[in-house]
Design a protein around this motif. Structure first.
Motif, PDB file in Angstrom:
ATOM      1  N   GLY A   1     -10.110  -3.824   2.478  1.00  0.00           N
ATOM      2  CA  GLY A   1     -11.427  -3.956   3.074  1.00  0.00           C
ATOM      3  C   GLY A   1     -11.578  -3.241   4.399  1.00  0.00           C
ATOM      4  N   ARG A   2     -10.464  -3.071   5.148  1.00  0.00           N
ATOM      5  CA  ARG A   2     -10.530  -2.359   6.416  1.00  0.00           C
ATOM      6  C   ARG A   2     -10.948  -0.903   6.207  1.00  0.00           C
ATOM      7  NH1 ARG A   2      -9.998  -6.690   6.587  1.00  0.00           N
ATOM      8  NH2 ARG A   2     -12.155  -6.426   7.122  1.00  0.00           N
ATOM      9  N   LEU A   3     -10.660  -0.363   5.042  1.00  0.00           N
ATOM     10  CA  LEU A   3     -11.064   1.006   4.708  1.00  0.00           C
ATOM     11  C   LEU A   3     -12.424   1.028   4.015  1.00  0.00           C
ATOM     12  CD1 LEU A   3      -7.621   2.175   3.324  1.00  0.00           C
ATOM     13  CD2 LEU A   3      -8.729   3.142   5.341  1.00  0.00           C
ATOM     14  N   GLU A   4     -12.602   0.143   3.035  1.00  0.00           N
ATOM     15  CA  GLU A   4     -13.806   0.174   2.204  1.00  0.00           C
ATOM     16  C   GLU A   4     -15.069  -0.129   2.997  1.00  0.00           C
ATOM     17  OE1 GLU A   4     -11.809  -1.122  -2.058  1.00  0.00           O
ATOM     18  OE2 GLU A   4     -12.522  -2.672  -0.686  1.00  0.00           O
ATOM     19  N   GLN A   5     -14.951  -0.936   4.049  1.00  0.00           N
ATOM     20  CA  GLN A   5     -16.131  -1.325   4.821  1.00  0.00           C
ATOM     21  C   GLN A   5     -16.618  -0.247   5.780  1.00  0.00           C
ATOM     22  OE1 GLN A   5     -14.906  -5.007   6.667  1.00  0.00           O
ATOM     23  NE2 GLN A   5     -14.658  -6.048   4.691  1.00  0.00           N
ATOM     24  N   GLN A   6     -15.866   0.830   5.920  1.00  0.00           N
ATOM     25  CA  GLN A   6     -16.281   1.882   6.845  1.00  0.00           C
ATOM     26  C   GLN A   6     -17.506   2.639   6.341  1.00  0.00           C
ATOM     27  OE1 GLN A   6     -13.132   4.411   8.427  1.00  0.00           O
ATOM     28  NE2 GLN A   6     -11.614   2.803   8.107  1.00  0.00           N
ATOM     29  N   TYR A   7     -17.665   2.700   5.013  1.00  0.00           N
ATOM     30  CA  TYR A   7     -18.816   3.381   4.424  1.00  0.00           C
ATOM     31  C   TYR A   7     -19.445   2.457   3.382  1.00  0.00           C
ATOM     32  CZ  TYR A   7     -17.039   7.510   6.753  1.00  0.00           C
ATOM     33  OH  TYR A   7     -16.613   8.405   7.708  1.00  0.00           O
ATOM     34  N   PRO A   8     -20.523   1.779   3.754  1.00  0.00           N
ATOM     35  CA  PRO A   8     -21.163   0.818   2.834  1.00  0.00           C
ATOM     36  C   PRO A   8     -21.711   1.507   1.592  1.00  0.00           C
ATOM     37  CG  PRO A   8     -21.947   0.542   5.096  1.00  0.00           C
ATOM     38  CD  PRO A   8     -21.173   1.812   5.060  1.00  0.00           C
ATOM     39  N   LEU A   9     -21.822   0.745   0.514  1.00  0.00           N
ATOM     40  CA  LEU A   9     -22.389   1.263  -0.724  1.00  0.00           C
ATOM     41  C   LEU A   9     -23.864   1.590  -0.529  1.00  0.00           C
ATOM     42  CD1 LEU A   9     -20.784  -1.180  -3.317  1.00  0.00           C
ATOM     43  CD2 LEU A   9     -19.883   0.961  -2.411  1.00  0.00           C
TER      44      LEU A   9
END
Length: 256
Positions: free
Chosen positions: A63-71
């Motif tokens: 999540g620390r990576l995935e949350q950097q660019y929201p869908l």
């Protein structure tokens, strides 16, 4: 950095691989009679893989990576000169479905690229992916397999450009940027997995490309207590992917 060293570092991103190395170190320390140090290294080796095999811990790390660019919904994307879809495996189980639609495949990079093209966000789709014989015009390049699959989702061959030389994310950016420049494409919609997006963005921006992120989720369903807290091989693999991405980001920033 040599290719052999790169492969070694990538291999160590898989938690059990690093744990095994630490266990070997612990045995060496024990043989040298450094008992306390050996015990500490042994405990670290076990704890490392044990913690990262817990799905909740794995999801937090990713999540620390995935949350950097929201869908982003494809209809809300800005207009661009091209859509770029990065390869990420060539197993498309949905190809066997009789009536597959892009909207049905929320975790597919190709489907996200197809949805953006069908929404009229850009005139062309660049598929970037080589393979073992990248750069040699092989018929089994990842980009060609991607082309076959995305055509099934409604994108015609006339709208596709193939980048078949890349072996890694840096190559994806370098060779795709070359194609973009020949077409005077200054802004691209970059489609890749959400966990891979931060590293991909940095590589493409390093090539002077104006990039808009189109992240694709890789979410695992966590319904029961067991799904969230019971250690699993899948969680270990997902943790390893996150560690690899963090390592890749670190290397980019060191080199820059």
């Amino acid at each position: 950095m040599s290719q052999a060293l790169q492969k070694l570092i990538v291999g160590l991103t898989y938690p059990p691989a690093l744990s095994l190395c630490l266990l070997v170190l612990a045995v060496g320390l024990l043989l040298l009679r450094y008992r306390r140090s050996a015990a500490a290294v042994f405990a670290a080796a076990v704890a490392w893989s044990a913690l990262l095999s817990v799905p909740t811990a794995s999801d937090w790390l990713r999540g620390r990576l995935e949350q950097q660019y929201p869908l982003v919904d494809e209809a809300a994307l800005p207009y661009a000169d091209a859509i770029v879809v990065l390869g990420g495996g060539v197993r498309y189980g949905w190809l066997d479905r009789p009536d597959v639609r892009p909207e049905d495949l929320q975790n597919s990079r190709l489907a996200a690229g197809a949805r953006a093209w069908l929404a009229g966000r850009a005139p062309v789709v660049i598929l970037s992916g080589g393979g073992e014989n990248a750069g040699e015009g092989s018929d089994d390049s990842e980009a060609r397999m991607m082309a076959t699959a995305i055509e099934r989702l409604g994108v015609p061959p006339s709208a596709l450009l193939l980048e078949e030389r890349s072996r890694n994310t840096r190559d994806n950016a370098r060779y795709t940027a070359a194609i973009a420049r020949t077409r005077q494409a200054h802004r691209i919609l970059l489609v890749t997995s959400a966990i891979h997006m931060p590293r991909a963005i940095e590589q493409f921006q390093g090539e002077g490309i104006d990039v808009v992120a189109v992240p694709v989720p890789e979410r695992a369903r966590r319904v029961s207590w067991k799904d969230r807290w019971f250690p699993s091989r899948s969680a270990l693999w997902r943790s390893g992917r996150a560690i690899k991405e963090f390592g890749g980001l670190l290397m980019i920033r060191i080199q820059n």
